[in-house]
Design an enzyme around this catalytic site. Structure first.
Site, PDB file in Angstrom:
ATOM      1  N   GLU A 273       4.393 -11.230 -15.134  1.00  0.00           N
ATOM      2  CA  GLU A 273       3.000 -11.103 -15.616  1.00  0.00           C
ATOM      3  C   GLU A 273       2.992 -10.292 -16.906  1.00  0.00           C
ATOM      4  OE1 GLU A 273       0.490  -9.565 -12.524  1.00  0.00           O
ATOM      5  OE2 GLU A 273       0.989 -11.166 -11.132  1.00  0.00           O
ATOM      6  N   HIS A 291      -4.293 -12.330 -11.640  1.00  0.00           N
ATOM      7  CA  HIS A 291      -4.163 -11.063 -10.910  1.00  0.00           C
ATOM      8  C   HIS A 291      -5.520 -10.344 -10.836  1.00  0.00           C
ATOM      9  CE1 HIS A 291      -1.078  -7.746  -9.746  1.00  0.00           C
ATOM     10  NE2 HIS A 291      -2.214  -7.558  -9.098  1.00  0.00           N
TER      11      HIS A 291
HETATM   12  P1  NAD Z   1       0.077  -2.721   3.669  1.00  0.00           P
HETATM   13  O1  NAD Z   1       1.256  -1.850   3.431  1.00  0.00           O
HETATM   14  O2  NAD Z   1      -1.113  -2.151   4.345  1.00  0.00           O
HETATM   15  O3  NAD Z   1       0.539  -4.005   4.519  1.00  0.00           O
HETATM   16  C1  NAD Z   1       1.726  -4.681   4.299  1.00  0.00           C
HETATM   17  C2  NAD Z   1       2.210  -5.232   5.623  1.00  0.00           C
HETATM   18  O4  NAD Z   1       3.413  -5.959   5.374  1.00  0.00           O
HETATM   19  C3  NAD Z   1       2.555  -4.141   6.645  1.00  0.00           C
HETATM   20  O5  NAD Z   1       1.869  -4.374   7.863  1.00  0.00           O
HETATM   21  C4  NAD Z   1       4.056  -4.257   6.837  1.00  0.00           C
HETATM   22  O6  NAD Z   1       4.465  -4.020   8.172  1.00  0.00           O
HETATM   23  C5  NAD Z   1       4.304  -5.697   6.441  1.00  0.00           C
HETATM   24  N1  NAD Z   1       5.674  -5.934   6.008  1.00  0.00           N
HETATM   25  C6  NAD Z   1       6.447  -5.150   5.219  1.00  0.00           C
HETATM   26  N2  NAD Z   1       7.656  -5.726   5.043  1.00  0.00           N
HETATM   27  C7  NAD Z   1       7.640  -6.870   5.743  1.00  0.00           C
HETATM   28  C8  NAD Z   1       8.589  -7.898   5.936  1.00  0.00           C
HETATM   29  N3  NAD Z   1       9.797  -7.849   5.379  1.00  0.00           N
HETATM   30  N4  NAD Z   1       8.239  -8.964   6.697  1.00  0.00           N
HETATM   31  C9  NAD Z   1       7.000  -9.037   7.255  1.00  0.00           C
HETATM   32  N5  NAD Z   1       6.060  -8.078   7.125  1.00  0.00           N
HETATM   33  C10 NAD Z   1       6.378  -7.013   6.361  1.00  0.00           C
HETATM   34  O7  NAD Z   1      -0.303  -3.330   2.254  1.00  0.00           O
HETATM   35  P2  NAD Z   1      -1.708  -3.947   1.803  1.00  0.00           P
HETATM   36  O8  NAD Z   1      -2.586  -2.873   1.298  1.00  0.00           O
HETATM   37  O9  NAD Z   1      -2.211  -4.834   2.862  1.00  0.00           O
HETATM   38  O10 NAD Z   1      -1.248  -4.794   0.520  1.00  0.00           O
HETATM   39  C11 NAD Z   1      -0.533  -5.998   0.661  1.00  0.00           C
HETATM   40  C12 NAD Z   1      -0.092  -6.520  -0.700  1.00  0.00           C
HETATM   41  O11 NAD Z   1      -1.225  -6.832  -1.488  1.00  0.00           O
HETATM   42  C13 NAD Z   1       0.755  -5.555  -1.542  1.00  0.00           C
HETATM   43  O12 NAD Z   1       1.789  -6.314  -2.173  1.00  0.00           O
HETATM   44  C14 NAD Z   1      -0.203  -5.091  -2.616  1.00  0.00           C
HETATM   45  O13 NAD Z   1       0.460  -4.675  -3.764  1.00  0.00           O
HETATM   46  C15 NAD Z   1      -0.983  -6.372  -2.823  1.00  0.00           C
HETATM   47  N6  NAD Z   1      -2.282  -6.215  -3.495  1.00  0.00           N
HETATM   48  C16 NAD Z   1      -2.610  -7.115  -4.448  1.00  0.00           C
HETATM   49  C17 NAD Z   1      -3.846  -7.033  -5.080  1.00  0.00           C
HETATM   50  C18 NAD Z   1      -4.219  -8.001  -6.155  1.00  0.00           C
HETATM   51  O14 NAD Z   1      -4.877  -7.593  -7.107  1.00  0.00           O
HETATM   52  N7  NAD Z   1      -3.861  -9.254  -6.065  1.00  0.00           N
HETATM   53  C19 NAD Z   1      -4.738  -6.014  -4.724  1.00  0.00           C
HETATM   54  C20 NAD Z   1      -4.367  -5.111  -3.724  1.00  0.00           C
HETATM   55  C21 NAD Z   1      -3.126  -5.215  -3.109  1.00  0.00           C
HETATM   56  C1  MLT Z   2      -2.772  -3.445  -6.375  1.00  0.00           C
HETATM   57  O1  MLT Z   2      -1.635  -3.444  -5.898  1.00  0.00           O
HETATM   58  O2  MLT Z   2      -3.575  -2.537  -6.160  1.00  0.00           O
HETATM   59  C2  MLT Z   2      -3.190  -4.614  -7.181  1.00  0.00           C
HETATM   60  O3  MLT Z   2      -2.161  -5.275  -7.756  1.00  0.00           O
HETATM   61  C3  MLT Z   2      -4.346  -4.427  -8.071  1.00  0.00           C
HETATM   62  C4  MLT Z   2      -4.144  -3.665  -9.337  1.00  0.00           C
HETATM   63  O4  MLT Z   2      -3.069  -3.649  -9.886  1.00  0.00           O
HETATM   64  O5  MLT Z   2      -5.090  -3.086  -9.819  1.00  0.00           O
END
Ligand code: NAD
Ligand code: MLT
Length: 323
Positions: A273, A291
């Site tokens: 990205e 994103h």
């Molecule tokens: P979290 O840590 O609460 O949940 C992640 C889950 O994945 C946990 O329950 C963990 O047990 C599980 N996990 C870890 N390794 C694993 C594996 N090898 N196999 C199976 N399960 C596994 O995280 P979250 O807050 O739910 O965030 C999830 C994802 O979303 C992260 O990658 C975060 O960076 C991403 N995210 C993206 C955006 C966006 O803008 N698109 C926004 C927020 C978060």
């Molecule tokens: C995150 O992991 O929180 C998301 O990728 C969103 C962001 O980068 O702001």
């Protein structure tokens, strides 16, 4: 209420320097208040970032700024890296800790926004909304071309039943979906309380009509969904990735979509990205966003306020509570 920052030392004119390396909400700066010298730079531009780090005490980032060994070495005064969001994969936490630099994030700030965005992508793919919108704007009225599928009574597979995965599961349960999840770190009893059945990855792939990925980016999860896994998906399934680029192998995804083994995909995140050119963009069964999972007023306000408070506490030498 703001916590006090470094007591005024007679003759000491220097305010701690806080570098804001990505666009953050105005509330972030309001919470920091007047106790800091606030500077800005484009953290994605290394030639701007590295010199800007020379005398900073704290840096605030989202996901585009890589706080790696090189960046840490360029920041000899650095005490705090604050990640205004969830994922810490752009911060070398181990190297920061070794260098005595605290790393804080805002793990609750954007989870509702990210969950809603994943569901928006799923609905957009299932009902072909972007393509229908583009067609109508082009002067066409093609009702039969844009027939979709319902989510009701279908099986949803959630990969990663953490904070965001749970929110997605709860919301799509209300749509009448049967939810299974793959997450070896979650107790089956906890999942069962939510009406979610934990299954091995292979089973999830073969029974799900729609899959949504909510895993962290780690060495274990990178490429978790590759050619072999996509070969096992239920024909006609939809896949959504609003977690991190690279969790699905992009080339294998392209092939599965092109061959229509997958009916569609909703993709918010990319291996590299920014991504403005991808074979995926050629496919009419793909909906893409740049994103945007956390890009809501509410999430950005919460993330900015949370990390600004943490920075104030950390620079005052106070304990930073878990967010
Ligand atoms: P979290 O840590 O609460 O949940 C992640 C889950 O994945 C946990 O329950 C963990 O047990 C599980 N996990 C870890 N390794 C694993 C594996 N090898 N196999 C199976 N399960 C596994 O995280 P979250 O807050 O739910 O965030 C999830 C994802 O979303 C992260 O990658 C975060 O960076 C991403 N995210 C993206 C955006 C966006 O803008 N698109 C926004 C927020 C978060
Ligand atoms: C995150 O992991 O929180 C998301 O990728 C969103 C962001 O980068 O702001």
């Amino acid at each position: 209420m703001n916590s006090p920052v470094l007591p005024a030392v007679p003759g000491a004119a220097r305010k701690p320097v806080v570098l804001i390396a990505e666009e953050l909400s105005t509330a972030t700066v309001e919470v920091l208040g007047g106790d800091f010298e606030i500077r800005y730079c484009d953290g994605a531009d290394r030639s701007a970032l590295l010199p800007a780090l020379a005398d900073v005490d704290a840096i605030l980032v989202r996901s585009a700024t890589k706080v790696d060994v090189e960046a840490l070495a360029a920041a000899p005064r650095l005490k705090v890296v604050a990640r205004a969001g969830v994922g810490l994969d752009n911060v070398d936490v181990k190297a920061a800790t070794q260098a005595g630099v605290m790393v804080v994030n805002a793990p609750q700030s954007n989870i509702v926004s990210a969950a809603e965005h994943a569901i928006a992508l799923l609905l957009a793919v299932a009902r072909r909304i972007p393509a229908a919108d583009a067609s109508l704007r082009a002067g066409e009225w093609k009702r039969s071309r844009f027939s979709g599928v319902e989510l009701f009574d279908k099986t949803l597979g959630v990969l990663g039943l953490g904070r965001i995965g749970v929110l997605v599961a709860q919301r799509l349960t209300a749509f009448g979906m049967n939810v299974v999840a793959y997450d070896p770190y979650v107790q089956p009893g906890r999942a069962a309380q939510m009406g979610v059945r934990l299954v091995p990855l292979e089973e999830l792939l073969s029974v799900s009509d729609a899959m949504t990925i909510h895993l962290p980016k780690t060495p274990e999860t990178m490429g978790l969904i590759g050619e072999a896994e996509l070969a096992k998906v239920k024909p006609g399934a939809i896949i959504v990735n609003a977690a991190r680029g690279g969790l699905i192998d992009e080339h294998a995804l392209y092939v599965a979509l092109k061959e229509r083994r997958l009916a569609g995909a909703g993709i918010d995140v990319f291996t590299t990205e920014p991504c403005t050119d991808s074979p995926l963009f050629e496919l009419d069964n793909v909906v893409v966003t740049p994103h945007l999972g956390a890009s809501t007023e509410e999430a950005q306000e919460k993330a900015g306020v949370s990390v600004a408070r943490s920075v104030r506490l950390a620079l005052a030498g106070d304990l930073v509570p878990d967010a």
